[in-house]
Scaffold this active site. Structure first.
Site, PDB file in Angstrom:
ATOM      1  N   HIS A 197       0.698  -1.159   0.117  1.00  0.00           N
ATOM      2  CA  HIS A 197       0.239   0.154  -0.072  1.00  0.00           C
ATOM      3  C   HIS A 197       0.952   1.123   0.079  1.00  0.00           C
ATOM      4  O   HIS A 197       1.767   1.286   1.033  1.00  0.00           O
ATOM      5  CB  HIS A 197      -0.865   0.208   1.163  1.00  0.00           C
ATOM      6  CG  HIS A 197      -1.848  -0.911   1.280  1.00  0.00           C
ATOM      7  ND1 HIS A 197      -1.440  -2.234   1.444  1.00  0.00           N
ATOM      8  CD2 HIS A 197      -3.321  -0.696   1.574  1.00  0.00           C
ATOM      9  CE1 HIS A 197      -2.839  -3.070   1.259  1.00  0.00           C
ATOM     10  NE2 HIS A 197      -3.868  -2.160   1.330  1.00  0.00           N
TER      11      HIS A 197
ATOM     12  N   GLU B 267      -1.407   5.614  -0.107  1.00  0.00           N
ATOM     13  CA  GLU B 267      -3.052   5.737  -0.062  1.00  0.00           C
ATOM     14  C   GLU B 267      -3.330   7.255   0.558  1.00  0.00           C
ATOM     15  O   GLU B 267      -3.797   7.225   1.856  1.00  0.00           O
ATOM     16  CB  GLU B 267      -3.384   4.647   0.309  1.00  0.00           C
ATOM     17  CG  GLU B 267      -5.178   4.525   0.273  1.00  0.00           C
ATOM     18  CD  GLU B 267      -5.663   3.105   0.936  1.00  0.00           C
ATOM     19  OE1 GLU B 267      -4.654   2.490   1.546  1.00  0.00           O
ATOM     20  OE2 GLU B 267      -6.904   3.074   0.546  1.00  0.00           O
TER      21      GLU B 267
ATOM     22  N   TRP C  41     -14.524  -0.790   5.553  1.00  0.00           N
ATOM     23  CA  TRP C  41     -14.212   0.237   4.813  1.00  0.00           C
ATOM     24  C   TRP C  41     -15.077   0.424   3.612  1.00  0.00           C
ATOM     25  O   TRP C  41     -15.360   1.665   3.102  1.00  0.00           O
ATOM     26  CB  TRP C  41     -12.795   0.309   4.188  1.00  0.00           C
ATOM     27  CG  TRP C  41     -11.695   0.123   5.398  1.00  0.00           C
ATOM     28  CD1 TRP C  41     -11.034   1.299   5.897  1.00  0.00           C
ATOM     29  CD2 TRP C  41     -11.179  -1.011   5.970  1.00  0.00           C
ATOM     30  NE1 TRP C  41     -10.423   0.963   6.886  1.00  0.00           N
ATOM     31  CE2 TRP C  41     -10.288  -0.408   6.921  1.00  0.00           C
ATOM     32  CE3 TRP C  41     -11.248  -2.297   6.082  1.00  0.00           C
ATOM     33  CZ2 TRP C  41      -9.669  -1.245   7.664  1.00  0.00           C
ATOM     34  CZ3 TRP C  41     -10.568  -3.069   6.598  1.00  0.00           C
ATOM     35  CH2 TRP C  41      -9.512  -2.454   7.573  1.00  0.00           C
TER      36      TRP C  41
HETATM   37 FE   FE2 Z   1      -5.735  -2.336   0.364  1.00  0.00          FE
END
Ligand code: FE2
Length: 425
Positions: free
Chosen positions: A210, A213, A315
């Site tokens: 990641h 982000e 999320w």
């Molecule tokens: Fe992710």
């Protein structure tokens, strides 16, 4: 006698009305009117056959936890992280496995037979790692599942995570993950990228982080990831996931960054459903879309694939694990509406994903694995437009899922019309 013969399909490259023969798990011939007999023959005339969908970025340990222990009221990234923190102490291996099994069944039904899932290593017990390693084995005949060791709450930010990372990799996790933008400082983020790339190099593993982000135009971790991929000669083995900061970066800086990424052989993964909902939350108007520069990265020859990222978790409250839905959203957000561009959006959930994951024998040519999806659509454009039923999902020459065509019967006066939304009717 062949194992399986599929008749009359259209292919993503535009070929129409071809037959595909599969024997002993591999495609042996792709041609019109194959004259052989098969144990299983499927008439799929006028339907699209594609290699299976590939999800390049997912979180299987968190999936299908919607409402546990409560719903994300604000729908934001930060409340999602807090919610995941509340849920983690209550996780059990068996509960994670049961949710993962359900998700895998959904994925198979939608024609997704390869998934790269990040797995949180922040819990000392590594319950999620053990659960998903078990699922990887259990579903091996059906899904190529790759696992990424993901330090959700930071690699350097919490001392325990350095040891947890080593233990997860010792247990058999496939890929080294990271989250540099979540470390305490930009310098710590850069150091985490360096250490994790070196760890991957020592162990001979790929990297998938990641990376950036965020909506921060000055974040520089993509550059650092490209630098270390190049320095350690990891070309083709390193993936940057999300890369949403690139959406907000200065154009002059990006004109330097993209060639660096190309030189480093970086794969880029965008997650359109999540990026469009979670990024730009501090904006009033104009409001940023947050997705990375898909069109420009593809134009530079960088391999870009898409991930679903989340399905009904802290999320994201939506989704049925449909990679056509992901491509559809990506197409809109990136404004990839040109004829060749639409095809590239389909590639982002098929061949490009296979390249990110390094899948062996992927495709619809002789010699490839006998894996494919037959869709109730005539071509790629129609598949993206309708996201219709996956009529047959085939793995190693055997049907693993089938679905009835979707057809409405519309009664108008004395006339009855069958409507399936295909064009021309
Ligand atoms: Fe992710």
């Amino acid at each position: 006698m062949l194992d399986c013969l599929i008749r009359g399909v259209n292919l993503p490259d535009g070929r129409k009305g071809v037959d595909i023969a599969i024997n002993e798990g591999r495609i042996v011939e792709v041609a019109p009117c194959i004259g052989a007999k098969a144990a299983q023959e499927i008439d799929a005339s006028g339907c699209l056959a594609t290699p299976p969908f590939v999800d390049s970025h997912f979180h299987m340990d968190a999936t299908l936890t919607y409402g546990q222990p409560r719903i994300n009221e604000s729908g934001t990234l930060l409340e999602g992280i807090a919610l995941w923190g509340e849920l983690k102490p209550h996780l059990t291996v068996e509960a994670i496995k049961e949710r993962a099994r359900q998700l895998c069944r959904w994925a198979i039904a939608k024609g997704t037979l390869a998934i790269r899932s990040h797995v949180d290593i922040g819990d000392e017990r590594l319950l999620a790692v053990q659960a998903l390693l078990d699922i990887r084995e259990e579903f091996k005949p059906y899904i190529d599942l790759q696992l990424v060791a993901f330090p959700q709450d930071g690699y350097l930010r919490h001392e325990k995570n350095r040891g947890n990372m080593e233990r997860a990799l010792d247990m058999g996790v496939d890929v080294v993950g990271g989250i540099p933008h979540f470390e305490r400082t930009m310098a710590e983020g850069a150091l985490s990228v360096k250490l994790l790339c070196e760890l991957a190099e020592r162990r001979g593993l790929p990297v998938d982080m990641h990376c950036d982000e965020s909506d921060d135009p000055l974040s520089r971790h993509v550059e650092t990831l490209a630098y270390h991929a190049n320095r350690l000669r990891l070309q083709g083995r390193v993936t940057g996931s999300h890369l949403t900061s690139m959406h907000s970066m200065d154009n002059y800086y990006v004109s330097k960054l993209i060639p660096l990424m190309k030189e480093a052989g970086l794969n880029a993964v965008a997650n359109p459903l999540i990026n469009i909902t979670l990024q730009g939350r501090h904006d009033t108007y104009p409001k940023r879309r947050g997705m990375t520069r898909v069109k420009e990265l593809m134009a530079a020859g960088i391999n870009v694939s898409f991930g679903h990222d989340c399905v009904m978790d802290p999320w994201y409250s939506f989704g049925s694990h449909d990679m056509l839905e992901v491509a559809h959203m990506g197409l809109h957000v990136a404004q990839m509406t040109g004829v060749a561009e639409m095809r590239r959006m389909f590639d982002a959930v098929t061949v490009n994903g296979a390249r990110t994951l390094g899948l062996e024998g992927y495709g619809l040519e002789p010699g490839c694995r006998g894996d494919m999806v037959i869709i109730q659509a005539g071509d790629v454009h129609e598949a993206l437009r309708l996201r219709p039923p996956r009529l047959y999902v085939i793995r190693r020459g055997r049907i693993v899922s089938r679905m009835m065509p979707a057809v409405a019967r519309v009664s108008l006066g004395n006339a009855v019309y069958e409507v399936d939304f295909r064009y021309p009717a």
